[in-house]
Write an enzyme that holds these catalytic residues in place. Structure first.
Site, PDB file in Angstrom:
ATOM      1  N   GLU A   1       0.812  -1.223   0.000  1.00  0.00           N
ATOM      2  CA  GLU A   1       0.000   0.000   0.000  1.00  0.00           C
ATOM      3  C   GLU A   1       0.842   1.268   0.000  1.00  0.00           C
ATOM      4  O   GLU A   1       0.423   2.306  -0.525  1.00  0.00           O
ATOM      5  CB  GLU A   1      -0.963   0.023   1.189  1.00  0.00           C
ATOM      6  CG  GLU A   1      -2.118  -0.961   1.081  1.00  0.00           C
ATOM      7  CD  GLU A   1      -1.776  -2.341   1.626  1.00  0.00           C
ATOM      8  OE1 GLU A   1      -0.588  -2.595   1.910  1.00  0.00           O
ATOM      9  OE2 GLU A   1      -2.698  -3.168   1.756  1.00  0.00           O
TER      10      GLU A   1
ATOM     11  N   LYS B   1     -17.631  -0.360   5.820  1.00  0.00           N
ATOM     12  CA  LYS B   1     -18.145  -1.307   4.839  1.00  0.00           C
ATOM     13  C   LYS B   1     -19.670  -1.219   4.701  1.00  0.00           C
ATOM     14  O   LYS B   1     -20.206  -1.337   3.598  1.00  0.00           O
ATOM     15  CB  LYS B   1     -17.729  -2.729   5.226  1.00  0.00           C
ATOM     16  CG  LYS B   1     -17.871  -3.709   4.087  1.00  0.00           C
ATOM     17  CD  LYS B   1     -17.205  -5.037   4.427  1.00  0.00           C
ATOM     18  CE  LYS B   1     -17.320  -5.987   3.234  1.00  0.00           C
ATOM     19  NZ  LYS B   1     -16.703  -7.290   3.518  1.00  0.00           N
TER      20      LYS B   1
ATOM     21  N   MET C   1      24.634   8.175   1.853  1.00  0.00           N
ATOM     22  CA  MET C   1      24.458   9.461   2.510  1.00  0.00           C
ATOM     23  C   MET C   1      24.722   9.357   4.012  1.00  0.00           C
ATOM     24  O   MET C   1      25.332  10.239   4.619  1.00  0.00           O
ATOM     25  CB  MET C   1      23.032   9.976   2.247  1.00  0.00           C
ATOM     26  CG  MET C   1      22.776  11.375   2.727  1.00  0.00           C
ATOM     27  SD  MET C   1      23.885  12.576   1.974  1.00  0.00           S
ATOM     28  CE  MET C   1      22.921  13.148   0.601  1.00  0.00           C
TER      29      MET C   1
ATOM     30  N   PHE D   1     -11.903  -7.006  13.756  1.00  0.00           N
ATOM     31  CA  PHE D   1     -10.837  -7.501  12.892  1.00  0.00           C
ATOM     32  C   PHE D   1     -10.417  -6.414  11.898  1.00  0.00           C
ATOM     33  O   PHE D   1     -11.261  -5.821  11.230  1.00  0.00           O
ATOM     34  CB  PHE D   1     -11.319  -8.749  12.143  1.00  0.00           C
ATOM     35  CG  PHE D   1     -10.283  -9.278  11.184  1.00  0.00           C
ATOM     36  CD1 PHE D   1      -9.064  -9.766  11.649  1.00  0.00           C
ATOM     37  CD2 PHE D   1     -10.517  -9.268   9.821  1.00  0.00           C
ATOM     38  CE1 PHE D   1      -8.111 -10.234  10.773  1.00  0.00           C
ATOM     39  CE2 PHE D   1      -9.556  -9.740   8.937  1.00  0.00           C
ATOM     40  CZ  PHE D   1      -8.351 -10.219   9.408  1.00  0.00           C
ATOM     41  N   GLN D   2      -9.139  -6.157  11.838  1.00  0.00           N
ATOM     42  CA  GLN D   2      -8.564  -5.140  10.947  1.00  0.00           C
ATOM     43  C   GLN D   2      -9.146  -3.756  11.161  1.00  0.00           C
ATOM     44  O   GLN D   2      -9.297  -2.965  10.237  1.00  0.00           O
ATOM     45  CB  GLN D   2      -8.665  -5.567   9.482  1.00  0.00           C
ATOM     46  CG  GLN D   2      -7.823  -6.810   9.217  1.00  0.00           C
ATOM     47  CD  GLN D   2      -7.546  -7.055   7.758  1.00  0.00           C
ATOM     48  OE1 GLN D   2      -8.366  -6.771   6.907  1.00  0.00           O
ATOM     49  NE2 GLN D   2      -6.360  -7.597   7.473  1.00  0.00           N
TER      50      GLN D   2
HETATM   51  C1  LIG Z   1      18.970  13.980   1.344  1.00  0.00           C
HETATM   52  C2  LIG Z   1      18.279  15.266   1.034  1.00  0.00           C
HETATM   53  C3  LIG Z   1      19.022  16.407   0.800  1.00  0.00           C
HETATM   54  C4  LIG Z   1      18.402  17.603   0.437  1.00  0.00           C
HETATM   55  N1  LIG Z   1      19.178  18.663   0.090  1.00  0.00           N
HETATM   56  C5  LIG Z   1      18.582  19.747  -0.464  1.00  0.00           C
HETATM   57  C6  LIG Z   1      19.355  20.804  -1.028  1.00  0.00           C
HETATM   58  O1  LIG Z   1      20.574  20.775  -1.035  1.00  0.00           O
HETATM   59  N2  LIG Z   1      18.699  21.839  -1.600  1.00  0.00           N
HETATM   60  C7  LIG Z   1      17.339  21.893  -1.654  1.00  0.00           C
HETATM   61  O2  LIG Z   1      16.798  22.831  -2.221  1.00  0.00           O
HETATM   62  N3  LIG Z   1      16.588  20.941  -1.098  1.00  0.00           N
HETATM   63  C8  LIG Z   1      17.174  19.851  -0.529  1.00  0.00           C
HETATM   64  N4  LIG Z   1      16.388  18.851  -0.031  1.00  0.00           N
HETATM   65  C9  LIG Z   1      14.921  19.018  -0.042  1.00  0.00           C
HETATM   66  C10 LIG Z   1      14.443  19.786   1.181  1.00  0.00           C
HETATM   67  O3  LIG Z   1      14.392  18.932   2.277  1.00  0.00           O
HETATM   68  C11 LIG Z   1      13.039  20.396   0.946  1.00  0.00           C
HETATM   69  O4  LIG Z   1      12.147  19.395   0.575  1.00  0.00           O
HETATM   70  C12 LIG Z   1      13.009  21.430  -0.139  1.00  0.00           C
HETATM   71  O5  LIG Z   1      14.106  22.296  -0.057  1.00  0.00           O
HETATM   72  C13 LIG Z   1      11.731  22.237  -0.030  1.00  0.00           C
HETATM   73  O6  LIG Z   1      11.467  22.853  -1.238  1.00  0.00           O
HETATM   74  P1  LIG Z   1      10.596  24.171  -1.332  1.00  0.00           P
HETATM   75  O7  LIG Z   1      11.111  25.216  -0.414  1.00  0.00           O
HETATM   76  O8  LIG Z   1      10.518  24.487  -2.763  1.00  0.00           O
HETATM   77  O9  LIG Z   1       9.194  23.807  -0.699  1.00  0.00           O
HETATM   78  P2  LIG Z   1       8.009  22.823  -1.046  1.00  0.00           P
HETATM   79  O10 LIG Z   1       8.039  21.745  -0.039  1.00  0.00           O
HETATM   80  O11 LIG Z   1       7.929  22.446  -2.470  1.00  0.00           O
HETATM   81  O12 LIG Z   1       6.823  23.775  -0.631  1.00  0.00           O
HETATM   82  C14 LIG Z   1       6.230  24.628  -1.538  1.00  0.00           C
HETATM   83  C15 LIG Z   1       5.936  25.986  -0.927  1.00  0.00           C
HETATM   84  O13 LIG Z   1       5.190  26.704  -1.896  1.00  0.00           O
HETATM   85  C16 LIG Z   1       3.917  27.041  -1.390  1.00  0.00           C
HETATM   86  N5  LIG Z   1       2.930  26.866  -2.447  1.00  0.00           N
HETATM   87  C17 LIG Z   1       2.311  25.733  -2.852  1.00  0.00           C
HETATM   88  N6  LIG Z   1       1.475  25.976  -3.863  1.00  0.00           N
HETATM   89  C18 LIG Z   1       1.555  27.291  -4.120  1.00  0.00           C
HETATM   90  C19 LIG Z   1       0.931  28.161  -5.066  1.00  0.00           C
HETATM   91  N7  LIG Z   1       0.047  27.716  -5.961  1.00  0.00           N
HETATM   92  N8  LIG Z   1       1.256  29.476  -5.040  1.00  0.00           N
HETATM   93  C20 LIG Z   1       2.143  29.951  -4.122  1.00  0.00           C
HETATM   94  N9  LIG Z   1       2.761  29.183  -3.219  1.00  0.00           N
HETATM   95  C21 LIG Z   1       2.482  27.870  -3.220  1.00  0.00           C
HETATM   96  C22 LIG Z   1       3.668  26.147  -0.210  1.00  0.00           C
HETATM   97  O14 LIG Z   1       2.806  26.761   0.710  1.00  0.00           O
HETATM   98  C23 LIG Z   1       5.088  25.931   0.326  1.00  0.00           C
HETATM   99  O15 LIG Z   1       5.448  26.971   1.200  1.00  0.00           O
HETATM  100  C24 LIG Z   1      16.999  17.660   0.373  1.00  0.00           C
HETATM  101  C25 LIG Z   1      16.239  16.535   0.667  1.00  0.00           C
HETATM  102  C26 LIG Z   1      16.872  15.332   0.966  1.00  0.00           C
HETATM  103  C27 LIG Z   1      16.022  14.140   1.234  1.00  0.00           C
HETATM  104  C1  LIG Z   2      12.767   5.303   5.047  1.00  0.00           C
HETATM  105  C2  LIG Z   2      14.064   5.945   5.372  1.00  0.00           C
HETATM  106  N1  LIG Z   2      14.874   5.389   6.299  1.00  0.00           N
HETATM  107  C3  LIG Z   2      16.068   5.962   6.580  1.00  0.00           C
HETATM  108  C4  LIG Z   2      16.472   7.104   5.946  1.00  0.00           C
HETATM  109  C5  LIG Z   2      17.821   7.739   6.271  1.00  0.00           C
HETATM  110  N2  LIG Z   2      18.680   7.719   5.093  1.00  0.00           N
HETATM  111  C6  LIG Z   2      18.834   8.795   4.285  1.00  0.00           C
HETATM  112  S1  LIG Z   2      19.812   8.495   2.982  1.00  0.00           S
HETATM  113  C7  LIG Z   2      20.116   6.916   3.478  1.00  0.00           C
HETATM  114  C8  LIG Z   2      21.005   5.998   2.685  1.00  0.00           C
HETATM  115  C9  LIG Z   2      20.522   5.754   1.330  1.00  0.00           C
HETATM  116  O1  LIG Z   2      21.323   4.793   0.723  1.00  0.00           O
HETATM  117  P1  LIG Z   2      21.165   4.470  -0.820  1.00  0.00           P
HETATM  118  O2  LIG Z   2      19.737   4.322  -1.172  1.00  0.00           O
HETATM  119  O3  LIG Z   2      22.026   3.315  -1.160  1.00  0.00           O
HETATM  120  O4  LIG Z   2      21.639   5.777  -1.535  1.00  0.00           O
HETATM  121  P2  LIG Z   2      23.112   6.475  -1.576  1.00  0.00           P
HETATM  122  O5  LIG Z   2      23.111   7.516  -0.504  1.00  0.00           O
HETATM  123  O6  LIG Z   2      24.125   5.415  -1.346  1.00  0.00           O
HETATM  124  O7  LIG Z   2      23.172   7.074  -2.924  1.00  0.00           O
HETATM  125  C10 LIG Z   2      19.429   6.656   4.676  1.00  0.00           C
HETATM  126  C11 LIG Z   2      19.493   5.375   5.383  1.00  0.00           C
HETATM  127  C12 LIG Z   2      15.578   7.662   5.017  1.00  0.00           C
HETATM  128  N3  LIG Z   2      15.835   8.789   4.381  1.00  0.00           N
HETATM  129  N4  LIG Z   2      14.393   7.048   4.725  1.00  0.00           N
END
Ligand SMILES: Cc1cc2nc3c(=O)[nH]c(=O)nc-3n(C[C@H](O)[C@H](O)[C@H](O)COP(=O)(O)OP(=O)(O)OC[C@H]3O[C@@H](n4cnc5c(N)ncnc54)[C@H](O)[C@@H]3O)c2cc1C
Ligand SMILES: Cc1ncc(C[n+]2csc(CCOP(=O)(O)OP(=O)(O)O)c2C)c(N)n1
Lengths: 187, 590
Positions: free
Chosen positions: B57, B169, B488, B119-120
């Site tokens: 799911e 249901k 990472m 159940f469930q």
């Molecule tokens: C491992 C990892 C590393 C990351 N490193 C980076 C990084 O280096 N750089 C980076 O940028 N991000 C990075 N991220 C992502 C980060 O965590 C955020 O998800 C991201 O930066 C958020 O993007 P955003 O500010 O565009 O917001 P979003 O989450 O896309 O939010 C959108 C915003 O726009 C507003 N909005 C929505 N619809 C409308 C509309 N129609 N009109 C006006 N406003 C609207 C919402 O209210 C909200 O405030 C990383 C994520 C991971 C998992």
């Molecule tokens: C569901 C979940 N569990 C744990 C994490 C923490 N986490 C972030 S990156 C990462 C490693 C990812 O490894 P891989 O998919 O092999 O990607 P790589 O960084 O090696 O490119 C982990 C464990 C997460 N982001 N999401």
């Protein structure tokens, strides 16, 4: 490679140490929230406060418009101005919320709370309890030979003061409703 | 027949299918169970809505997210009560964090058994209240159509997000009167789209005088729709201001555009972060000052006036104090801003702007993404660059990712020319997102080239969906950068935890080629940089799902990197630094 120059074994550095440094003075606000009186709506409001780490000092809720099924929730909360603004914005985006009003910002509001006090005692203590109740305009709503239940309404400060005075006399139990509030004036 | 109104009565289950059709739904991702059997029975007896049977799911919800993000339409998932609903929670939270419009339907035990630990039975609305934009438990069949229509309205209006409808249901079996979307009374939930014109005027004044401006754009531009991206492009070209974007906003402005600085933030480009730090006017368009962007708040862009266009009042002033907040929809606000700015004579501070650009050009010479492909081991950056080179001309390319280093490399080394072509889990960072999301994208775009850039660890989290892809002939390409590490995590342990690699190994990995074959798909393995192009071509040429096991360097780090809690000008540059392209410390600091 260890570019951050952290000592081996050091644990003090948190990866998520991002606390904002602007920390203003905490304020107390009374906020009225008009909501659809539907299942779970109170849980949404309370969940918002607990989930985001906001304070609830008191909370009252009752349906105020039976035809429109609207309830009024009055929350008293504390936080920095920035947090208060966030609380209002977060409340406002809950779908069944119709209106959010900051009664503290709108000007001095009328705030009232109702409390019930059970006071035990005989002799002088009993007389003193009655005398204080009269000063505070508290009503006796139940009495036995050695106890009273007083009903008092007023702002939070008045009820706190009454409790402080009653405690040494024999206050054994207290129930408070939390604050209900309305803005003053014709608006 | 309803005796009073004469309206035809249909069952709750029939209403669900009818309401979905009336909402324009053509695709549902789901998994059956006891509490949704009446709805599955109705799905069986019609042909307008296609149901895709996932294998878990969570995947149904991510697939709905991929469908939604790549089309701009809401995605739909259908799951059973109890474990079906709890399995959907990660997907719901992911969609909430990234503002993805999806509608999730869950079955529930009959109303008369609710609360009896049947159940469930699970308190689905209770569990999902904090991870949905809104949710409903429908206890009365007559209320069902109204709730479904309202749910689509809420999911797609204002800041989009996931909604959930829990349907017992007995409500599915009982009969009631159906009402169509046009017959339901308008919802009181109507977020404001037009921005305050005085605030927009203020923005225009700032545009006219700014010396070091920058557009900082985000997912909100994508959320706002195609018109928003068009208007953004027009505004950028007309003003000549530099533009950077968050991970979520990639593609709103084309990567080939003249004013593009690349992604900003923790793993963003040096020039983008430096420009953010030094700018005097920051125009935030639909981004939320996420902590991956700001780093240390008190050192975040200290010299700038900040304008923030956002549809959600709670995004404004949440993290960073804004000088000019503009509450409204990106497309609406940009339209007004452009009109006003043109009417006032299209002014910008040309001389200062030129100086600003020459400063930016200087930052670009750092070449923060540089690396060298040498020897016989594929460097992951090289693999992504080759993938980009060999696919970027495809007219219909969609890239999804899992979460980790590979995700950041994809964001850094791939270019997105259009919105809705980049699907990644940003806010929640959900490993296991990419594969099912790619499935949803492929369903929505049967002729598209859909690639999931993955890490082997993330990929394993929802690998069961290979079965779904084979069953429905969804030719998604799984491009796995296999470093046999939770890369990472390993990187953070290297940089922050004294190289103590606690549980960041991918031990006992499957043979991915055999795994592909076991599912009835094609497997390719590549370990030699000289074979890489041919292997990628072979993957692209195959008309069917492929698992591409790309064996890459095991201890590569993802740079640039702003360590959490540091300022933009405290960026670690990795190789660009060590190769002596710049005098390490000196030029990093402003
Ligand atoms: C491992 C990892 C590393 C990351 N490193 C980076 C990084 O280096 N750089 C980076 O940028 N991000 C990075 N991220 C992502 C980060 O965590 C955020 O998800 C991201 O930066 C958020 O993007 P955003 O500010 O565009 O917001 P979003 O989450 O896309 O939010 C959108 C915003 O726009 C507003 N909005 C929505 N619809 C409308 C509309 N129609 N009109 C006006 N406003 C609207 C919402 O209210 C909200 O405030 C990383 C994520 C991971 C998992
Ligand atoms: C569901 C979940 N569990 C744990 C994490 C923490 N986490 C972030 S990156 C990462 C490693 C990812 O490894 P891989 O998919 O092999 O990607 P790589 O960084 O090696 O490119 C982990 C464990 C997460 N982001 N999401």
């Amino acid at each position: 490679m260890s570019p951050l120059k952290l000592k081996k074994g050091s644990t003090s550095h948190s990866a998520y140490n991002l606390r904002p440094t602007f920390s203003d003075v905490s304020e107390r606000h009374t906020i009225a929230v008009i909501v659809d009186n539907e299942a779970g709506v109170l849980a949404r409001v309370i969940g918002l406060f607990s989930g985001r780490g906001y304070n609830i000092e008191s909370l009252t809720v009752a349906e105020v418009d039976h035809e429109g099924h609207l309830s009024r929730i009055t929350v008293v909360t504390t936080g920095t101005p920035q947090v208060i603004e966030q609380i209002k914005a977060q409340l406002g985006r809950i779908v069944p919320v119709h209106d959010v009003r900051d009664l503290t910002v709108e000007g001095k509001a009328v705030e009232r709370e109702l409390a019930l006090f059970k006071v035990q005692g005989t002799g002088d203590k009993r007389i003193e309890a009655l005398r204080l109740a009269e000063i505070f305009r508290a009503n006796v709503v139940d009495s036995t030979l050695d106890s009273f239940v007083f009903e008092i309404t007023g702002d939070v400060g008045k009820i706190d003061a009454f409790a402080d005075l009653m405690r040494p006399i024999g206050l054994v139990e207290m129930a408070r409703t939390g604050v209900a509030a309305l803005s003053r004036g014709n608006q | 027949m309803n005796k009073q109104t004469g309206a035809r009565q249909i069952t709750g289950a029939q209403m669900v299918v009818k309401a979905l059709k009336d909402q324009g739904v053509d695709t549902v991702f789901g998994y059956p169970g006891g509490a949704v059997l009446p709805i599955y029975d109705e799905i069986f007896q019609q042909n307008d809505i296609r149901h895709f049977l996932v294998r878990h799911e969570q995947a149904a919800v991510h697939a709905a997210e991929g469908y939604a993000r790549s089309t701009g339409k809401p995605g739909v998932a259908l799951v059973t009560s109890g474990p079906g609903a709890t399995n959907a929670v990660t997907g719901l939270t992911d969609a909430l964090m990234d503002s993805i419009p999806i509608v999730v339907l869950t079955g529930q035990v009959p109303t008369f058994m609710i609360g009896s630990d049947a159940f469930q039975e699970a308190d689905t609305v209770g569990i999902t209240r904090p991870c949905t934009k809104h949710n409903w438990l429908v206890k009365d069949t007559d209320a069902l159509p109204r709730v479904i229509h309202e749910a689509f309205h809420v999911a797609t209006s204002g800041r989009p997000g996931p909604v959930l409808i829990d349907i017992p249901k007995d409500v599915q079996f009982a009969s009631g009167t159906y009402v169509g979307p046009k017959q339901v009374e308008t919802s009181h939930y109507q977020p404001r789209l037009k921005g305050d014109i005085e605030a927009i005027e203020h923005l225009v004044e700032l545009i006219e005088t700014a010396e070091r401006p920058i557009f900082y754009t985000g997912g909100g531009v994508i959320n706002s729709g195609r018109a928003a991206s068009q208007l953004l492009r027009e505004l950028v070209e007309a003003t000549g201001f530099p533009i950077t974007s968050t991970l979520m906003g990639l593609g709103a402005y084309p990567a080939s555009g003249k004013h593009w600085l690349g992604m900003l933030g923790m793993h963003g480009l040096y020039e983008a972060n430096m420009a953010m730090h030094d700018c005097d006017l920051m125009i935030n368009i639909g981004a939320r000052f996420d902590d991956r962007i700001t780093g240390r708040i008190d050192a975040f862009s200290p010299k700038s006036q900040k304008v923030h266009i956002d549809i959600d009042p709670s995004s404004i002033n949440k993290v960073v104090k804004t000088d000019v907040p503009i509450l409204g929809d990106v497309a609406h606000v940009l339209e007004d801003a452009l009109r006003l700015w043109k009417a006032r004579g299209r002014k910008v501070n040309t001389a200062k702007l030129q100086k600003w650009w020459s400063q930016i050009e200087q930052w670009k010479t750092v070449k923060c993404l540089s690396y060298k492909q040498e020897g016989k081991i594929i460097r992951p950056q090289y693999a992504v660059e080759r993938l980009e080179a060999l696919t970027k001309d495809h007219p219909n390319r969609f890239i999804c990712t899992e979460v980790g280093q590979h995700q950041m490399w994809a964001a850094q080394y791939m270019g997105f020319e259009d919105p809705n072509r980049w699907m990644t889990s940003g806010g929640l960072g959900t490993m296991g997102y990419g594969q099912p999301a790619a499935m949803g994208v492929q369903v929505a775009h049967p002729d598209g080239l859909v690639i999931n850039v993955a890490g082997e660890a993330s990929w394993l989290m929802n690998m069961q969906e290979m079965g779904t892809m084979v069953q429905y002939r969804l030719p998604v390409k799984q491009f796995i950068l296999n470093n046999e590490r939770l890369g990472m995590v390993r990187q953070w342990q290297e940089l922050l935890h004294g190289e103590r690699y606690s549980s960041s190994w991918s031990e006992a990995l499957p043979d991915f080629v055999k795994l592909a074959e076991a599912f009835g798909a094609k497997g390719i393995v590549c370990s030699d940089p000289d074979d890489l192009d041919d292997a990628i071509r072979e993957m692209l040429a195959h008309d069917g799902p492929v698992i591409f096991d790309c064996l890459v360097a095991k201890h590569e780090n993802c740079f640039p990197m702003i360590p959490s809690g540091k300022a933009h000008n405290e960026m670690l540059l990795g190789e660009a630094e060590t190769q002596g392209v710049i005098d390490a410390k000196g030029s990093v600091l402003v």
